[in-house]
Write a protein that holds these residues in place. Structure first.
Motif, PDB file in Angstrom:
ATOM      1  N   ARG A 214     -37.113 -16.082  11.990  1.00  0.00           N
ATOM      2  CA  ARG A 214     -36.852 -16.765  13.258  1.00  0.00           C
ATOM      3  C   ARG A 214     -36.608 -15.763  14.378  1.00  0.00           C
ATOM      4  O   ARG A 214     -37.113 -15.916  15.500  1.00  0.00           O
ATOM      5  CB  ARG A 214     -35.663 -17.714  13.097  1.00  0.00           C
TER       6      ARG A 214
ATOM      7  N   GLN B 293     -35.108 -15.789   6.129  1.00  0.00           N
ATOM      8  CA  GLN B 293     -35.356 -16.914   7.033  1.00  0.00           C
ATOM      9  C   GLN B 293     -34.802 -16.618   8.432  1.00  0.00           C
ATOM     10  O   GLN B 293     -35.454 -16.894   9.449  1.00  0.00           O
ATOM     11  CB  GLN B 293     -34.734 -18.194   6.467  1.00  0.00           C
ATOM     12  N   GLN B 294     -33.603 -16.034   8.488  1.00  0.00           N
ATOM     13  CA  GLN B 294     -33.040 -15.649   9.782  1.00  0.00           C
ATOM     14  C   GLN B 294     -33.910 -14.592  10.474  1.00  0.00           C
ATOM     15  O   GLN B 294     -34.137 -14.649  11.689  1.00  0.00           O
ATOM     16  CB  GLN B 294     -31.630 -15.093   9.600  1.00  0.00           C
TER      17      GLN B 294
ATOM     18  N   ASN C 150     -30.540 -20.607   5.753  1.00  0.00           N
ATOM     19  CA  ASN C 150     -30.030 -19.485   6.523  1.00  0.00           C
ATOM     20  C   ASN C 150     -30.011 -18.199   5.706  1.00  0.00           C
ATOM     21  O   ASN C 150     -29.164 -17.325   5.923  1.00  0.00           O
ATOM     22  CB  ASN C 150     -28.640 -19.794   7.076  1.00  0.00           C
TER      23      ASN C 150
ATOM     24  N   ALA D  77     -39.174 -21.609   8.555  1.00  0.00           N
ATOM     25  CA  ALA D  77     -38.530 -20.644   9.448  1.00  0.00           C
ATOM     26  C   ALA D  77     -39.501 -20.063  10.456  1.00  0.00           C
ATOM     27  O   ALA D  77     -39.070 -19.464  11.452  1.00  0.00           O
ATOM     28  CB  ALA D  77     -37.889 -19.528   8.623  1.00  0.00           C
ATOM     29  N   GLY D  78     -40.812 -20.222  10.207  1.00  0.00           N
ATOM     30  CA  GLY D  78     -41.808 -19.754  11.162  1.00  0.00           C
ATOM     31  C   GLY D  78     -42.723 -18.665  10.662  1.00  0.00           C
ATOM     32  O   GLY D  78     -43.488 -18.089  11.455  1.00  0.00           O
TER      33      GLY D  78
ATOM     34  N   LYS E 287     -39.976 -14.043  15.420  1.00  0.00           N
ATOM     35  CA  LYS E 287     -40.891 -14.932  16.131  1.00  0.00           C
ATOM     36  C   LYS E 287     -40.360 -15.313  17.505  1.00  0.00           C
ATOM     37  O   LYS E 287     -41.142 -15.521  18.437  1.00  0.00           O
ATOM     38  CB  LYS E 287     -41.164 -16.187  15.303  1.00  0.00           C
ATOM     39  N   GLU E 288     -39.043 -15.410  17.653  1.00  0.00           N
ATOM     40  CA  GLU E 288     -38.479 -15.686  18.970  1.00  0.00           C
ATOM     41  C   GLU E 288     -38.673 -14.498  19.907  1.00  0.00           C
ATOM     42  O   GLU E 288     -38.957 -14.659  21.097  1.00  0.00           O
ATOM     43  CB  GLU E 288     -36.990 -16.014  18.840  1.00  0.00           C
TER      44      GLU E 288
END
Length: 326
Positions: free
Chosen positions: A103, A99-100, A95, A156-157, A106-107
């Motif tokens: 995410r 990394q947050q 987290n 994380a993407g 990408k969302e």
């Protein structure tokens, strides 16, 4: 009667000049850097980088909206954690702020190409890009942490890992780590040629990464060297890099050209913070035409052989290019 070539025939007006233009800039050429930090409700301008901001995660959405609207295809994320330690553990935390942010981006925009800077300097309390042991940066122990960081970013993407640490063997270590973790399709943009440059000052303010002792000249390159750049790049090509980076861009266009001519991988130029801030400072004084200077500099990097340009000017340049193409 005089006989000579009339080169001016192909410069008579804007239409023929555009038709004859050899290199073309586009928003699709740009990677836009973003600085994310922990907290809420934060949009804070970086004093030495006008119009560049720190964003808390809850304020990042509007900036991403603008990036996508301008047609910029890619961002690279730099994290500024609240807590730092000797081994940069926040760099690979599940987290962690980057990394947050990965995410989140990408969302919100699955098609936005999200790159993650893979380094330790903004996460360590000593400000170096690796693990310090007995006053020295330990190359191989640093690789272990960098691999953990890259894998956490891929989980994380992140679409691409962009290691900027200049440890020997970082590409092969990260490539192996990504493959073993099941991320064999995640490419590596290697900061293959990164000079120990005086142009990084504003960035170090932005991420609070000034070394607390010594400097980075044992792992970043001597600005006087060009053949060494070819050795560095050749190592990264052999180790599995997918894209090569030259950093900085403006003072090293000859290096961009040499990499472009020598290797068959795409080359990226990093138009770094000091280069950006110099232009901004001169423009604020009215000494230069900012728009023309920025587009000329970026065109120069493209002409030198850069397929991609990582630049803080990306948003402004994209607006200006769209206006020119109306």
């Amino acid at each position: 009667m005089l006989s000579f070539n009339r080169h001016r025939r192909l410069r008579q007006n804007g239409t023929i000049r555009r038709m004859m233009r050899e290199n073309h800039l586009s928003p699709a050429d740009f990677i836009y850097p973003l600085f994310v930090l922990e907290g809420e409700g934060i949009i804070k301008e970086i004093p030495s980088m006008p119009k560049v901001f720190h964003y808390s995660l809850d304020q990042l959405g509007a900036e991403l909206d603008e990036v996508v609207e301008l047609g910029i295809p890619s961002i690279i994320l730099f994290g500024v954690p609240n807590d730092k330690d000797a081994c940069g553990s926040e760099a690979y935390a599940e987290n962690g702020i980057v990394q947050q942010a990965i995410r989140f981006a990408k969302e919100r925009y699955p098609d936005l190409y999200v790159m993650a800077d893979t380094c330790l300097c903004q996460y360590t309390d000593h400000g170096h890009c690796g693990i310090v042991e007995n006053g020295h940066i330990h190359n191989d122990h640093s690789l272990e942490v960098l691999v953990k960081t890259a894998v956490s970013q891929a989980k994380a993407g992140a679409d691409m890992i962009a290691p900027s640490n200049m440890m020997d063997g970082f590409v092969t270590a990260i490539r192996q780590g990504l493959d073993e973790a099941g991320f064999e399709d995640v490419p590596i943009l290697s900061y293959a040629v990164k000079y120990a440059s005086a142009f990084y000052g504003p960035f170090r303010e932005a991420v609070d990464s000034t070394p607390q002792f010594g400097d980075r000249r044992t792992y970043q390159m001597d600005p006087a060297n060009s053949r060494e750049a070819l050795r560095e790049a050749a190592s990264d090509v052999a180790e599995g890099a997918d894209v090569l980076m030259v950093k900085p861009g403006l003072a090293y266009m000859d290096i961009i050209r040499q990499l472009h001519d020598r290797f068959d991988l795409p080359v990226t130029a990093y138009n770094v913070s000091g280069e950006y801030s110099m232009v901004k400072a001169a423009a604020e004084q009215g000494w230069i035409n900012e728009r023309r200077v920025v587009l000329e500099l970026l065109t120069g990097m493209k002409r030198a052989g850069a397929e991609l340009i990582l630049t803080y000017h990306a948003k402004d340049a994209s607006r200006w290019l769209k206006e020119e193409n109306k």
